[in-house]
Motif scaffolding. Sequence first.
Motif, mmCIF file in Angstrom:
data_model
loop_
_atom_site.group_PDB
_atom_site.id
_atom_site.type_symbol
_atom_site.label_atom_id
_atom_site.label_comp_id
_atom_site.label_asym_id
_atom_site.label_seq_id
_atom_site.Cartn_x
_atom_site.Cartn_y
_atom_site.Cartn_z
ATOM 1 N N ASN A 52 0.816 -1.213 0.000
ATOM 2 C CA ASN A 52 0.000 0.000 0.000
ATOM 3 C C ASN A 52 0.854 1.270 0.000
ATOM 4 N N GLY A 53 2.141 1.119 -0.307
ATOM 5 C CA GLY A 53 3.023 2.275 -0.421
ATOM 6 C C GLY A 53 3.484 2.862 0.890
ATOM 7 N N ILE A 54 3.377 2.096 1.964
ATOM 8 C CA ILE A 54 3.812 2.573 3.284
ATOM 9 C C ILE A 54 5.080 1.826 3.657
ATOM 10 N N ASP A 55 6.187 2.563 3.720
ATOM 11 C CA ASP A 55 7.484 1.962 4.006
ATOM 12 C C ASP A 55 7.999 2.497 5.341
ATOM 13 N N ILE A 56 7.710 1.767 6.411
ATOM 14 C CA ILE A 56 8.148 2.167 7.743
ATOM 15 C C ILE A 56 8.780 0.972 8.441
ATOM 16 N N ASN A 57 9.649 1.266 9.375
ATOM 17 C CA ASN A 57 10.317 0.226 10.140
ATOM 18 C C ASN A 57 9.864 0.343 11.592
ATOM 19 N N PHE A 58 8.959 -0.543 12.012
ATOM 20 C CA PHE A 58 8.483 -0.502 13.390
ATOM 21 C C PHE A 58 9.478 -1.194 14.301
ATOM 22 N N VAL A 59 9.834 -0.511 15.388
ATOM 23 C CA VAL A 59 10.812 -1.061 16.323
ATOM 24 C C VAL A 59 10.266 -1.183 17.744
ATOM 25 N N GLN A 60 9.032 -0.717 17.983
ATOM 26 C CA GLN A 60 8.494 -0.723 19.330
ATOM 27 C C GLN A 60 6.980 -0.850 19.274
ATOM 28 N N ASP A 61 6.397 -1.559 20.260
ATOM 29 C CA ASP A 61 4.950 -1.716 20.353
ATOM 30 C C ASP A 61 4.552 -1.414 21.788
ATOM 31 N N ASN A 62 3.605 -0.491 21.975
ATOM 32 C CA ASN A 62 3.157 -0.088 23.315
ATOM 33 C C ASN A 62 1.662 -0.301 23.445
ATOM 34 N N GLN A 63 1.185 -0.429 24.679
ATOM 35 C CA GLN A 63 -0.245 -0.503 24.944
ATOM 36 C C GLN A 63 -0.533 0.271 26.212
ATOM 37 N N SER A 64 -1.642 1.017 26.218
ATOM 38 C CA SER A 64 -2.051 1.736 27.419
ATOM 39 C C SER A 64 -3.536 1.511 27.650
ATOM 40 N N MET A 65 -4.009 1.814 28.856
ATOM 41 C CA MET A 65 -5.418 1.692 29.198
ATOM 42 C C MET A 65 -5.820 2.978 29.904
ATOM 43 N N SER A 66 -6.952 3.543 29.500
ATOM 44 C CA SER A 66 -7.459 4.766 30.112
ATOM 45 C C SER A 66 -8.931 4.598 30.437
ATOM 46 N N VAL A 67 -9.356 5.158 31.560
ATOM 47 C CA VAL A 67 -10.769 5.145 31.901
ATOM 48 C C VAL A 67 -11.455 6.292 31.170
ATOM 49 N N LYS A 68 -12.777 6.276 31.136
ATOM 50 C CA LYS A 68 -13.579 7.261 30.415
ATOM 51 C C LYS A 68 -13.184 8.684 30.787
ATOM 52 N N GLY A 69 -13.039 9.536 29.756
ATOM 53 C CA GLY A 69 -12.776 10.952 29.957
ATOM 54 C C GLY A 69 -11.319 11.333 30.103
ATOM 55 N N VAL A 70 -10.411 10.382 30.054
ATOM 56 C CA VAL A 70 -8.989 10.679 30.228
ATOM 57 C C VAL A 70 -8.406 11.246 28.939
ATOM 58 N N LEU A 71 -7.706 12.369 29.048
ATOM 59 C CA LEU A 71 -6.954 12.920 27.931
ATOM 60 C C LEU A 71 -5.541 12.370 28.047
ATOM 61 N N ARG A 72 -5.111 11.641 27.048
ATOM 62 C CA ARG A 72 -3.834 10.946 27.097
ATOM 63 C C ARG A 72 -2.718 11.837 26.564
ATOM 64 N N GLY A 73 -2.659 13.081 27.006
ATOM 65 C CA GLY A 73 -1.553 13.980 26.731
ATOM 66 C C GLY A 73 -1.385 14.396 25.288
ATOM 67 N N LEU A 74 -0.463 15.288 25.088
ATOM 68 C CA LEU A 74 -0.075 15.723 23.756
ATOM 69 C C LEU A 74 1.297 15.135 23.493
ATOM 70 N N HIS A 75 1.371 14.218 22.561
ATOM 71 C CA HIS A 75 2.611 13.487 22.322
ATOM 72 C C HIS A 75 3.326 14.028 21.096
ATOM 73 N N PHE A 76 4.541 14.476 21.311
ATOM 74 C CA PHE A 76 5.372 14.958 20.216
ATOM 75 C C PHE A 76 6.820 14.710 20.591
ATOM 76 N N GLN A 77 7.527 14.007 19.738
ATOM 77 C CA GLN A 77 8.945 13.751 19.999
ATOM 78 C C GLN A 77 9.781 14.676 19.132
ATOM 79 N N LYS A 78 10.448 15.626 19.770
ATOM 80 C CA LYS A 78 11.272 16.586 19.044
ATOM 81 C C LYS A 78 12.634 15.986 18.695
ATOM 82 N N ASN A 79 13.258 15.312 19.634
ATOM 83 C CA ASN A 79 14.601 14.782 19.420
ATOM 84 C C ASN A 79 14.611 13.404 18.769
ATOM 85 N N PHE A 80 13.632 12.573 19.071
ATOM 86 C CA PHE A 80 13.568 11.218 18.526
ATOM 87 C C PHE A 80 12.167 10.954 17.976
#
Length: 131
Positions: A43-71
Motif C-alpha cells: 500500500n506504499g507505506i514503508d516504515i520500520n516498526f521497532v516498538q509496540d506499546n499498549q495503554s489503558m485509560s478510563v472514560k474521559g482521560v486525555l492521554r496527553g499531547l505526544h510529540f517527539q522533538k529529538n527522537f
Amino acid sequence: MGQIKVEKNVGGIEGLCVITPAVHGDARGYFMETYSQRDMEENGIDINFVQDNQSMSVKGVLRGLHFQKNFPQTKLVRVIKGSVFDVAVDLRSDSETYGKWYGIELTEENKKQFLIPRGFCISSISCLFRR
C-alpha cells in the motif's frame, strides 16, 4: 493484495492514513492481522516498526499531547476495548498543511488504525470504557 484497506492522506494531510484490517469472524470470535510489513509495503507505506506499546485509560482521560522533538516516531494507533477520539496535528514546518489537524474515533467495533507519521503532535481522549 493483502489484508488491509488504506485511506491515504486523510483530511487532506500528507502521510496521515486510516487503515482498516480484514476481520475474519465466526461463532468463536474473530482473527485479524494487526500489522503486516508486506501489506503496508503493498500500500506504499514503508516504515520500520521497532516498538509496540499498549495503554489503558478510563472514560474521559486525555492521554496527553505526544510529540517527539529529538527522537520522532511514526505511530500506529488502535483501540482494543472501548473507544478514543484521536487527533493528529501537523507540526512539520515545511509542510503545506502545517497546523492542520485531523481527528478520528477508533473503537473496538470498527477496529480501524490511525497511522501518524513523524512530525505530528497527537492526543487521545478516552470516550467510553466498557467493563
